[in-house]
Design a protein around this motif. Sequence first.
Motif, PDB file in Angstrom:
ATOM      1  N   GLY A 126     -20.952   9.560  -2.984  1.00 56.89           N
ATOM      2  CA  GLY A 126     -21.331   9.432  -1.572  1.00 56.89           C
ATOM      3  C   GLY A 126     -20.485  10.339  -0.707  1.00 56.89           C
ATOM      4  O   GLY A 126     -19.272  10.396  -0.879  1.00 56.89           O
ATOM      5  N   ILE A 127     -21.142  11.069   0.208  1.00 51.63           N
ATOM      6  CA  ILE A 127     -20.410  11.932   1.134  1.00 51.63           C
ATOM      7  C   ILE A 127     -20.772  11.507   2.555  1.00 51.63           C
ATOM      8  O   ILE A 127     -21.946  11.468   2.908  1.00 51.63           O
ATOM      9  N   SER A 128     -19.784  11.166   3.339  1.00 46.79           N
ATOM     10  CA  SER A 128     -20.035  10.712   4.707  1.00 46.79           C
ATOM     11  C   SER A 128     -19.322  11.607   5.703  1.00 46.79           C
ATOM     12  O   SER A 128     -18.182  11.995   5.486  1.00 46.79           O
ATOM     13  N   ALA A 129     -20.021  11.895   6.824  1.00 48.27           N
ATOM     14  CA  ALA A 129     -19.400  12.663   7.908  1.00 48.27           C
ATOM     15  C   ALA A 129     -19.864  12.066   9.229  1.00 48.27           C
ATOM     16  O   ALA A 129     -20.740  11.199   9.249  1.00 48.27           O
ATOM     17  N   GLY A 130     -19.336  12.541  10.326  1.00 49.76           N
ATOM     18  CA  GLY A 130     -19.743  12.048  11.635  1.00 49.76           C
ATOM     19  C   GLY A 130     -19.448  10.572  11.766  1.00 49.76           C
ATOM     20  O   GLY A 130     -18.386  10.098  11.384  1.00 49.76           O
ATOM     21  N   ARG A 131     -20.430   9.820  12.299  1.00 51.96           N
ATOM     22  CA  ARG A 131     -20.263   8.372  12.437  1.00 51.96           C
ATOM     23  C   ARG A 131     -21.062   7.630  11.369  1.00 51.96           C
ATOM     24  O   ARG A 131     -21.416   6.471  11.516  1.00 51.96           O
ATOM     25  N   ALA A 132     -21.416   8.353  10.316  1.00 47.93           N
ATOM     26  CA  ALA A 132     -22.302   7.793   9.302  1.00 47.93           C
ATOM     27  C   ALA A 132     -21.616   6.708   8.474  1.00 47.93           C
ATOM     28  O   ALA A 132     -20.412   6.722   8.273  1.00 47.93           O
ATOM     29  N   GLN A 133     -22.422   5.756   8.046  1.00 50.25           N
ATOM     30  CA  GLN A 133     -21.933   4.665   7.202  1.00 50.25           C
ATOM     31  C   GLN A 133     -22.732   4.673   5.907  1.00 50.25           C
ATOM     32  O   GLN A 133     -23.949   4.809   5.917  1.00 50.25           O
ATOM     33  N   GLN A 134     -22.027   4.510   4.824  1.00 54.67           N
ATOM     34  CA  GLN A 134     -22.709   4.554   3.544  1.00 54.67           C
ATOM     35  C   GLN A 134     -22.182   3.468   2.614  1.00 54.67           C
ATOM     36  O   GLN A 134     -20.988   3.209   2.575  1.00 54.67           O
ATOM     37  N   SER A 135     -23.101   2.831   1.914  1.00 51.80           N
ATOM     38  CA  SER A 135     -22.686   1.793   0.974  1.00 51.80           C
ATOM     39  C   SER A 135     -23.289   2.050  -0.385  1.00 51.80           C
ATOM     40  O   SER A 135     -24.446   2.431  -0.499  1.00 51.80           O
ATOM     41  N   TYR A 136     -22.493   1.839  -1.405  1.00 52.49           N
ATOM     42  CA  TYR A 136     -23.038   1.765  -2.747  1.00 52.49           C
ATOM     43  C   TYR A 136     -23.196   0.287  -3.061  1.00 52.49           C
ATOM     44  O   TYR A 136     -22.270  -0.499  -2.893  1.00 52.49           O
ATOM     45  N   ARG A 137     -24.402  -0.103  -3.478  1.00 55.52           N
ATOM     46  CA  ARG A 137     -24.643  -1.492  -3.835  1.00 55.52           C
ATOM     47  C   ARG A 137     -25.284  -1.490  -5.220  1.00 55.52           C
ATOM     48  O   ARG A 137     -26.351  -0.907  -5.404  1.00 55.52           O
ATOM     49  N   GLY A 138     -24.616  -2.057  -6.167  1.00 55.57           N
ATOM     50  CA  GLY A 138     -25.146  -1.991  -7.523  1.00 55.57           C
ATOM     51  C   GLY A 138     -25.026  -3.316  -8.239  1.00 55.57           C
ATOM     52  O   GLY A 138     -24.093  -4.081  -8.008  1.00 55.57           O
ATOM     53  N   LEU A 139     -26.012  -3.589  -9.072  1.00 56.20           N
ATOM     54  CA  LEU A 139     -25.974  -4.804  -9.888  1.00 56.20           C
ATOM     55  C   LEU A 139     -26.061  -4.416 -11.361  1.00 56.20           C
ATOM     56  O   LEU A 139     -26.919  -3.627 -11.747  1.00 56.20           O
ATOM     57  N   VAL A 140     -25.150  -4.935 -12.142  1.00 62.02           N
ATOM     58  CA  VAL A 140     -25.271  -4.800 -13.596  1.00 62.02           C
ATOM     59  C   VAL A 140     -25.373  -6.211 -14.146  1.00 62.02           C
ATOM     60  O   VAL A 140     -24.482  -7.034 -13.936  1.00 62.02           O
ATOM     61  N   ARG A 141     -26.519  -6.503 -14.778  1.00 64.15           N
ATOM     62  CA  ARG A 141     -26.710  -7.851 -15.326  1.00 64.15           C
ATOM     63  C   ARG A 141     -26.885  -7.761 -16.833  1.00 64.15           C
ATOM     64  O   ARG A 141     -27.732  -7.012 -17.322  1.00 64.15           O
ATOM     65  N   MET A 142     -26.072  -8.515 -17.561  1.00 62.99           N
ATOM     66  CA  MET A 142     -26.186  -8.564 -19.016  1.00 62.99           C
ATOM     67  C   MET A 142     -26.823  -9.903 -19.362  1.00 62.99           C
ATOM     68  O   MET A 142     -26.200 -10.953 -19.174  1.00 62.99           O
TER      69      MET A 142
ATOM     70  N   ALA B 217     -17.230   4.424   4.050  1.00 60.04           N
ATOM     71  CA  ALA B 217     -17.823   4.291   2.724  1.00 60.04           C
ATOM     72  C   ALA B 217     -17.478   2.908   2.191  1.00 60.04           C
ATOM     73  O   ALA B 217     -16.354   2.439   2.363  1.00 60.04           O
ATOM     74  N   HIS B 218     -18.483   2.241   1.633  1.00 67.02           N
ATOM     75  CA  HIS B 218     -18.287   0.880   1.157  1.00 67.02           C
ATOM     76  C   HIS B 218     -18.881   0.759  -0.238  1.00 67.02           C
ATOM     77  O   HIS B 218     -19.872   1.402  -0.547  1.00 67.02           O
ATOM     78  N   THR B 219     -18.285  -0.070  -1.051  1.00 66.34           N
ATOM     79  CA  THR B 219     -18.796  -0.258  -2.414  1.00 66.34           C
ATOM     80  C   THR B 219     -18.985  -1.745  -2.678  1.00 66.34           C
ATOM     81  O   THR B 219     -18.060  -2.532  -2.454  1.00 66.34           O
ATOM     82  N   PHE B 220     -20.199  -2.117  -3.069  1.00 69.25           N
ATOM     83  CA  PHE B 220     -20.499  -3.520  -3.393  1.00 69.25           C
ATOM     84  C   PHE B 220     -21.018  -3.610  -4.824  1.00 69.25           C
ATOM     85  O   PHE B 220     -22.225  -3.569  -5.051  1.00 69.25           O
ATOM     86  N   PRO B 221     -20.139  -3.670  -5.792  1.00 67.92           N
ATOM     87  CA  PRO B 221     -20.623  -3.803  -7.161  1.00 67.92           C
ATOM     88  C   PRO B 221     -20.805  -5.290  -7.534  1.00 67.92           C
ATOM     89  O   PRO B 221     -19.913  -6.102  -7.300  1.00 67.92           O
ATOM     90  N   TYR B 222     -21.985  -5.626  -8.036  1.00 67.25           N
ATOM     91  CA  TYR B 222     -22.225  -7.002  -8.503  1.00 67.25           C
ATOM     92  C   TYR B 222     -22.348  -6.968 -10.017  1.00 67.25           C
ATOM     93  O   TYR B 222     -23.000  -6.076 -10.564  1.00 67.25           O
ATOM     94  N   VAL B 223     -21.727  -7.926 -10.660  1.00 71.51           N
ATOM     95  CA  VAL B 223     -21.777  -7.965 -12.121  1.00 71.51           C
ATOM     96  C   VAL B 223     -22.120  -9.381 -12.552  1.00 71.51           C
ATOM     97  O   VAL B 223     -21.543 -10.343 -12.055  1.00 71.51           O
ATOM     98  N   GLU B 224     -23.115  -9.509 -13.443  1.00 72.48           N
ATOM     99  CA  GLU B 224     -23.440 -10.828 -13.999  1.00 72.48           C
ATOM    100  C   GLU B 224     -23.512 -10.671 -15.510  1.00 72.48           C
ATOM    101  O   GLU B 224     -24.320  -9.911 -16.010  1.00 72.48           O
ATOM    102  N   VAL B 225     -22.668 -11.377 -16.212  1.00 70.46           N
ATOM    103  CA  VAL B 225     -22.645 -11.239 -17.670  1.00 70.46           C
ATOM    104  C   VAL B 225     -22.907 -12.594 -18.320  1.00 70.46           C
ATOM    105  O   VAL B 225     -22.193 -13.552 -18.070  1.00 70.46           O
TER     106      VAL B 225
END
Lengths: 248, 485
Positions: B366-382, B406-414
Amino acid sequence: MIEIKDLHVSVEGKKILKGLNLTINAGEVHAIMGPNGAGKSTLSNVIAGRDGYEITGGSITYKGDDLLEMSPEERAWAGVFLAFQYPVEIPGVNNTYLLKAGVNAKRKHQGLEELDAFDFMKTVKEKAALVELDPSFLSRSVNEGFSGGEKKRNEIFQMAVLEPSLALLDETDSGLDIDALRIVAGGVNKLRSPDRAIVMITHYQRLLDYIEPDFVHVLADGVIQKTGDKSLALELEEHGYDWVKENK
Amino acid sequence: MATNEEIQKDLEKREYDAGFTTDIESDTLPPGLNEDVIRHISAKKNEPQWLLDWRLEAYRHWLTMEEPTWAAVDYTPTDYQSISYYSAPKPADSGPDSLDEVDPKLLETYDKLGIPLREQEFLAGVKNIAVDAVFDSVSVATTFKGKLKDAGVIFCPISEAVHDYPELVQKYLGSVVPQGDNFFAALNSAVFTDGSFVYIPKGVRCPMELSTYFRINALNTGQFERTLIIADEGSHVSYLEGCTAPMRDENQLHAAVVELVALDDAEIKYATVQNWYPGDENGVGGIYNFVTKRADCRGDRSKVSWTQVETGSAITWKYPSCILRGDDSVGKFFSVAVTTNCQQADTGTKMIHLGKNTKSTIISKGISAGRAQQSYRGLVRMGKNAENARNFTQCDSLLLGDKCGAHTFPYVEVKNATATLEHEATTSKIGEDQLFYCQQRGLSEEDAVNMIVNGFCKDVFDELPMEFAVEANRLMEVSLEGSVG
């Protein structure tokens, strides 16, 4: 080649250089020595055009032009090269690719045609041999995962490719073991030429055993305190920097 | 030397070079959404009864749903009664049979965008690319149909596939993303207009790259495309979609659904270069990009990779996902997202491991500039049957300036103890020392920024087909254009 007159530089309001004078001619090799915090790196960074230094007085004339009016890349095109004390890592950017972009930007500025990939690779391989740089380093990302010694070798390799008029080597010897020092110094010696000036910034006399300077300067308290030939370095080693201040 | 603040200021002034409008007569439905509108769209396309029923079912379900608010994006909600759900350049009730029938203004539009629709333009090239061009609600041209047909490959607008291959469409449509999957997918199922349909028969390696180019032109319309790709046993296909829209002060909605089905030993590579209009430097206008993309690795040893380069849109809400149902199936997600000015992106992926020995890889930049907001949101389910499943996730963020985030929201369900997961995340600022180093070697500041950013994205660009890696590089340069003070 370069004439520095009464240079005053501050960093964040603190005076670092306080009226420094230095003239360097083509073909000469100068060593600048001095205690920590004397302003040695400030001097090389100001010459190369790094941000964050406030020039409060004095002038730097390079090949007849006002160097302080030029952007960092314009200085590079005009032949100023800085071998960094701490070469930065740039992930994902190929070492050769960066260098090729630099060489071609300079050629474009000089009105020359850009080098094609084939000619460029030929030059690059020759120059890499100069500092015994393993060809695998050419295709790796800039400085990424390089050891301290490999980074310094990479700097001298870049210098060999860019063929500068004025090369500033900022503590190129620090962090090198004896073998690496010999290789790097050997590379620098091969790059000595009548139309090139080299300025070495160092803490140690050791480097000067390998690269013999024409002049040695002692920089302390923001000015050149003393200038001599290589024997000055030996005296320094013996007596320390306080001796210089007392025997101006 | 410019500081990061100056770079940021210049980034805000970047130009959007696909922002022109094509002046063409269109057949556009008045704004509003109700069952009659859906019947009208269905009738326009002369659809069979089952599809109209399917649409109406989706619509009735949609009425019971609420727009999701969990994404880290902030925007004025869309008034769904104020947009038009169908717009087609006249006359185009069905796709033209040859380019001679395509309105020259449309050809000119695609020319200007650098999308050649004349097949002979490709003959000089090393590799051929077949293009399906979708303009507002309809496909206006599809190239190389004949050559593909010789190989048994079906590549056509989905509206045409409904008539020509009804059993395939009926079997697979909605089988990956059901009508009621989510708010935007339900809306899309009710009102989708066009998109691409691809079928690769058993054992066939598609002889050329396939691509669809989406263009929104008409004012106050939404684009609701639907893409369905089926790779039968042992087949292979590489597909790219590109998107642009004119510069307008109003926000426009793009709610697409993409469904991929990979059967035993099949492989689908799906790449997106998304360059919808992002709005101006004050955040006025721009596309709302609410997209549902999902792949079903239904067969054993099947493989799907999603590669996306996201530079456009005011709001991006997008999570291309893989359901790893077949044993030994593999899912990959490679993403570069650039947000500048007031752009907001909430994007990532879902890897649902159901089969044994399934593997997934996630690389997000993710590349952010200016006033931009960016989030990574990911789910890994086993899942509980996902013996020896493996996932590797890497999320890197690069910040330009100090007003972006820049924000990261990793979700994991195993649910299976034999599963292995690795997660790496970094956030860095583009270093003044990196810039100075490049400049000292003779690069202009602009070239230095481009080189550093492209280096940062290299892992992902390496995954793009050669033809499109060049396009991605160019887009990045345009996005970062004028970054020198």
